[in-house]
Write a protein that holds these residues in place. Structure first.
Motif, mmCIF file in Angstrom:
data_model
loop_
_atom_site.group_PDB
_atom_site.id
_atom_site.type_symbol
_atom_site.label_atom_id
_atom_site.label_comp_id
_atom_site.label_asym_id
_atom_site.label_seq_id
_atom_site.Cartn_x
_atom_site.Cartn_y
_atom_site.Cartn_z
ATOM 1 N N GLN A 1 0.894 -1.235 -0.099
ATOM 2 C CA GLN A 1 0.049 0.174 0.068
ATOM 3 C C GLN A 1 0.817 1.201 -0.085
ATOM 4 O O GLN A 1 1.860 1.076 0.395
ATOM 5 N N HIS A 2 0.173 2.263 -0.369
ATOM 6 C CA HIS A 2 0.766 3.655 -0.461
ATOM 7 C C HIS A 2 -0.292 4.782 -0.377
ATOM 8 O O HIS A 2 -1.413 4.642 -0.753
ATOM 9 N N HIS A 3 0.237 5.885 0.547
ATOM 10 C CA HIS A 3 -0.609 6.881 0.826
ATOM 11 C C HIS A 3 -0.326 7.954 -0.125
ATOM 12 O O HIS A 3 0.714 8.504 0.098
ATOM 13 N N MET A 4 -1.080 8.405 -1.192
ATOM 14 C CA MET A 4 -0.786 9.370 -1.924
ATOM 15 C C MET A 4 -1.198 10.657 -0.931
ATOM 16 O O MET A 4 -2.404 10.831 -0.761
ATOM 17 N N PRO A 5 -0.250 11.659 -0.652
ATOM 18 C CA PRO A 5 -0.671 12.582 0.127
ATOM 19 C C PRO A 5 -1.766 13.620 -0.483
ATOM 20 O O PRO A 5 -1.941 13.729 -1.612
ATOM 21 N N ALA A 6 -2.339 14.421 0.317
ATOM 22 C CA ALA A 6 -3.428 15.591 -0.287
ATOM 23 C C ALA A 6 -2.945 16.351 -1.221
ATOM 24 O O ALA A 6 -3.771 16.690 -2.157
ATOM 25 N N HIS A 7 -1.717 16.911 -1.240
ATOM 26 C CA HIS A 7 -1.310 17.940 -2.138
ATOM 27 C C HIS A 7 -1.377 17.093 -3.743
ATOM 28 O O HIS A 7 -1.502 17.752 -4.773
ATOM 29 N N GLU A 8 -0.746 15.816 -3.764
ATOM 30 C CA GLU A 8 -0.595 15.384 -5.023
ATOM 31 C C GLU A 8 -1.986 14.987 -5.382
ATOM 32 O O GLU A 8 -2.298 14.940 -6.678
ATOM 33 N N TRP A 9 -2.775 14.511 -4.499
ATOM 34 C CA TRP A 9 -4.055 13.995 -4.942
ATOM 35 C C TRP A 9 -4.842 15.257 -5.378
ATOM 36 O O TRP A 9 -5.597 14.879 -6.415
ATOM 37 N N SER A 10 -4.859 16.242 -4.782
ATOM 38 C CA SER A 10 -5.415 17.660 -5.320
ATOM 39 C C SER A 10 -5.150 18.010 -6.760
ATOM 40 O O SER A 10 -5.809 18.455 -7.393
ATOM 41 N N ARG A 11 -3.784 17.803 -7.104
ATOM 42 C CA ARG A 11 -3.312 18.135 -8.440
ATOM 43 C C ARG A 11 -4.110 17.150 -9.307
ATOM 44 O O ARG A 11 -4.221 17.536 -10.652
ATOM 45 N N ILE A 12 -4.164 15.784 -8.988
ATOM 46 C CA ILE A 12 -4.649 15.106 -9.951
ATOM 47 C C ILE A 12 -6.151 15.209 -10.111
ATOM 48 O O ILE A 12 -6.455 15.041 -11.240
ATOM 49 N N LYS A 13 -6.554 15.502 -8.983
ATOM 50 C CA LYS A 13 -8.096 15.985 -9.204
ATOM 51 C C LYS A 13 -8.337 17.008 -10.194
ATOM 52 O O LYS A 13 -9.295 17.269 -10.909
ATOM 53 N N VAL B 1 -9.402 -14.727 -7.152
ATOM 54 C CA VAL B 1 -8.974 -13.456 -7.466
ATOM 55 C C VAL B 1 -7.575 -13.573 -7.142
ATOM 56 O O VAL B 1 -7.029 -14.244 -6.264
ATOM 57 N N TRP B 2 -6.666 -12.939 -8.259
ATOM 58 C CA TRP B 2 -5.260 -13.036 -8.221
ATOM 59 C C TRP B 2 -4.746 -11.886 -7.473
ATOM 60 O O TRP B 2 -3.689 -11.872 -6.688
ATOM 61 N N LEU B 3 -5.278 -10.715 -8.047
ATOM 62 C CA LEU B 3 -4.811 -9.271 -7.546
ATOM 63 C C LEU B 3 -5.831 -8.423 -7.149
ATOM 64 O O LEU B 3 -6.869 -8.280 -8.331
ATOM 65 N N ASP B 4 -6.049 -7.796 -6.398
ATOM 66 C CA ASP B 4 -7.108 -6.938 -5.947
ATOM 67 C C ASP B 4 -6.710 -5.475 -5.535
ATOM 68 O O ASP B 4 -5.957 -5.399 -4.657
ATOM 69 N N HIS B 5 -7.077 -4.655 -6.580
ATOM 70 C CA HIS B 5 -6.597 -3.122 -6.159
ATOM 71 C C HIS B 5 -7.671 -2.399 -5.250
ATOM 72 O O HIS B 5 -8.598 -2.344 -6.029
ATOM 73 N N GLN B 6 -7.520 -1.853 -4.211
ATOM 74 C CA GLN B 6 -8.435 -1.304 -3.581
ATOM 75 C C GLN B 6 -7.908 0.295 -3.242
ATOM 76 O O GLN B 6 -6.856 0.372 -2.960
ATOM 77 N N VAL B 7 -9.232 1.128 -3.258
ATOM 78 C CA VAL B 7 -8.686 2.615 -3.069
ATOM 79 C C VAL B 7 -9.613 3.154 -2.081
ATOM 80 O O VAL B 7 -10.849 3.003 -2.241
ATOM 81 N N TYR B 8 -9.097 3.772 -1.277
ATOM 82 C CA TYR B 8 -9.776 4.680 -0.134
ATOM 83 C C TYR B 8 -9.477 6.037 0.247
ATOM 84 O O TYR B 8 -8.253 6.439 -0.247
ATOM 85 N N ASP B 9 -10.191 6.826 0.380
ATOM 86 C CA ASP B 9 -9.611 8.304 1.088
ATOM 87 C C ASP B 9 -9.087 7.989 2.212
ATOM 88 O O ASP B 9 -9.426 7.123 3.197
ATOM 89 N N LYS B 10 -8.110 8.882 2.493
ATOM 90 C CA LYS B 10 -7.487 8.899 3.728
ATOM 91 C C LYS B 10 -6.658 10.218 4.074
ATOM 92 O O LYS B 10 -5.884 10.491 2.985
ATOM 93 N N ASP B 11 -7.121 10.867 4.800
ATOM 94 C CA ASP B 11 -6.339 12.102 5.364
ATOM 95 C C ASP B 11 -6.515 13.086 3.965
ATOM 96 O O ASP B 11 -5.209 13.900 3.874
ATOM 97 N N GLY B 12 -7.257 13.404 3.396
ATOM 98 C CA GLY B 12 -7.281 14.302 2.267
ATOM 99 C C GLY B 12 -6.776 13.828 1.142
ATOM 100 O O GLY B 12 -6.794 14.213 0.014
ATOM 101 N N GLY B 13 -5.809 12.708 1.174
ATOM 102 C CA GLY B 13 -5.417 11.989 0.136
ATOM 103 C C GLY B 13 -6.154 10.728 -0.236
ATOM 104 O O GLY B 13 -7.404 10.531 -0.089
ATOM 105 N N VAL B 14 -5.334 9.823 -0.886
ATOM 106 C CA VAL B 14 -5.647 8.497 -1.114
ATOM 107 C C VAL B 14 -5.079 7.369 -0.762
ATOM 108 O O VAL B 14 -3.590 7.340 -0.974
ATOM 109 N N LEU B 15 -5.449 6.258 -0.190
ATOM 110 C CA LEU B 15 -4.958 5.034 0.100
ATOM 111 C C LEU B 15 -4.989 4.127 -1.080
ATOM 112 O O LEU B 15 -5.971 3.722 -1.520
ATOM 113 N N LEU B 16 -3.661 3.526 -1.591
ATOM 114 C CA LEU B 16 -3.761 2.689 -2.735
ATOM 115 C C LEU B 16 -3.116 1.458 -2.266
ATOM 116 O O LEU B 16 -2.008 1.358 -1.756
ATOM 117 N N ALA B 17 -4.018 0.482 -2.324
ATOM 118 C CA ALA B 17 -3.663 -0.816 -1.882
ATOM 119 C C ALA B 17 -3.652 -2.088 -2.668
ATOM 120 O O ALA B 17 -4.922 -2.139 -3.427
#
Length: 447
Positions: A200-212, A356-372
């Motif tokens: 997993q990786h937490h994309m911080p809020a400032h990076e996620w805001s730019r993508i949005k 299932v072999w590979l499961d990518h899950q996405v959640y909101d976290k602290d203004g950014g996004v958790l990628l698992a």
């Protein structure tokens, strides 16, 4: 050999075991699906109460242990609970344990069979448990609501929509691709005890805001941007650029008051066809996938499960059609602020899903996004999933840092070994399918 199962841990402090026990019992009494049992034919029955061992919160007192012993005991409990197959036939669909740690710290361990709960239900369970524990307040969900009656009423009201959706998918069956042609080191059915590993990786809020912000300019949704970057990564490792992604949808449709507060599995599956074969800018790729998604989602009353059954009848000998999942849960933090304050912050999570072999899950976290990513590592060549995950994160970093990247085709950074494999495939013009590309081929190319 895999249950449809989720396990998570919350790290908190000063949790009172007796108050937690009372809150857990009231939670089970309020939400009927947490008292469900399933017979051998798959029919569900809601019991008057959950089994006694399910109602009991297991306490592990580690307050006098050394740090090394605490770590050892917590890891042992995680290994025992995180992949267990709950006995749903007797009504064991969830469990709760509490570890008491030095310095008044606590670790809450919760697991649930996803026959009775979708992702939103996980959030509801944790929130309601926190409210019962902290405030002794009754959950918002209607007490007499019954999932079986809800399904019955919905089935009666959607006959025409189902007929139209069935025609749509049956017309597309012949042209639907198969799964991504990822390199496998063994046949999936040979792994007797699959174990999933999370990255997993937490994309911080400032990076996620730019993508949005870039999403808005390109007229695409953030969810489809993540799905497209995921698809590009899969295509780089796959022997085919045209494949199916398995997308869970959460269909809480209906006019019942409180439907957003009940616990049940409203998951529907959508098989989204991805085609990365044509060179185009990333923004155009997202728009193409978004158009396909909207068309498919409009006909989701004929579920992906039914589509796979039809494909299995058409394609003799094929059993696996969509083992790679993209589950986007944006707009709904898994652990809300009230839950964090009462029970603790999310410390660890892992899930398993049959076939299932590979499961990518996405959640909101602290203004950014958790990628698992949850993957069965034993299925793939050593280090491959790690390399894929790193490449995926690199793509997202590019998208966050430069709007110009959106106007160009994305270039996935392949490790030397995988580049060699792709060169072999291209030179021989012989696609390597998941059933024919085995570890020795991959290893020879890698070395």
């Amino acid at each position: 050999g895999v249950g449809c199962h989720a396990y998570l841990e919350l790290s908190g402090r000063d949790i009172d075991p007796q108050r937690l026990q009372k809150a857990w019992e009231r939670l089970l009494a309020h939400h009927g699906m947490l008292r469900a049992r399933f017979d051998s034919l798959g029919a569900q029955v809601i019991a008057a109460e959950a089994p006694a061992d399910v109602r009991r919160v297991l306490i592990q007192d580690l307050r006098q242990h050394t740090p090394a012993s605490v770590s050892e005991q917590l890891l042992s409990l995680r290994q025992r609970l995180s992949h267990r197959r709950l006995n749903v036939e007797r009504g064991e669909v969830a469990g709760l344990s509490l570890s008491l740690l030095p310095d008044n710290m606590t670790r809450l361990h919760f697991d649930v069979d996803l026959l009775v709960a979708d992702v939103q239900s996980l959030q509801i369970i944790l929130h309601d448990l926190a409210v019962l524990y902290e405030l002794d307040e009754t959950p918002r969900a209607p007490l007499k609501w019954h999932f079986g009656r809800h399904l019955h009423d919905r089935k009666r009201s959607q006959t025409s929509a189902q007929n139209e959706a069935q025609k749509y998918w049956q017309a597309r069956l012949a042209t639907l691709p198969g799964p991504p042609g990822l390199p496998l080191r063994c046949a999936p059915e040979t792994i007797e005890h699959p174990r999933f590993t999370r990255r997993q990786h937490h994309m911080p809020a400032h990076e996620w805001s730019r993508i949005k912000r870039f999403c808005a300019a390109a007229r695409v949704t953030p969810a489809l941007v993540l799905a497209t970057a995921y698809a590009e990564t899969l295509a780089a490792w796959s022997s085919t650029s045209n494949f199916l992604l398995n997308l869970p949808l959460f269909d809480r449709h209906g006019d019942t008051a409180g439907l957003d507060d009940v616990v049940a599995d409203f998951t529907n599956l959508l098989l989204l066809a991805v085609d990365c074969s044509q060179a185009m800018s990333f923004a155009d790729r997202v728009r193409a996938l978004q158009t396909q998604f909207h068309a498919d989602a409009a006909h989701s009353d004929w579920s992906g499960v039914r589509v796979q059954r039809e494909l299995a009848q058409m394609r003799d000998g094929e059993r696996t059609f969509a083992p790679v999942v993209f589950a986007c849960n944006l707009g709904m933090p898994l652990v809300d602020q009230q839950t964090q304050e009462a029970l603790g912050e999310l410390h660890y999570m892992i899930s398993q899903t049959p076939q299932v072999w590979l499961d990518h899950q996405v959640y909101d976290k602290d203004g950014g996004v958790l990628l698992a990513w949850d993957a069965v590592d034993d299925l793939f060549p050593e280090g491959m999933i790690e390399s894929m995950f790193d490449a995926y994160l690199h793509l997202l970093t590019q998208l966050a840092n430069s709007e110009q990247t959106w106007a160009e085709p994305l270039m996935v950074h392949l490790p030397a070994g995988q580049r060699a494999v792709r060169e072999v495939v291209n030179a021989t013009d012989a696609p390597l399918t998941p059933r024919t590309l085995h570890l020795p081929v991959f290893e020879q190319a890698r070395h």
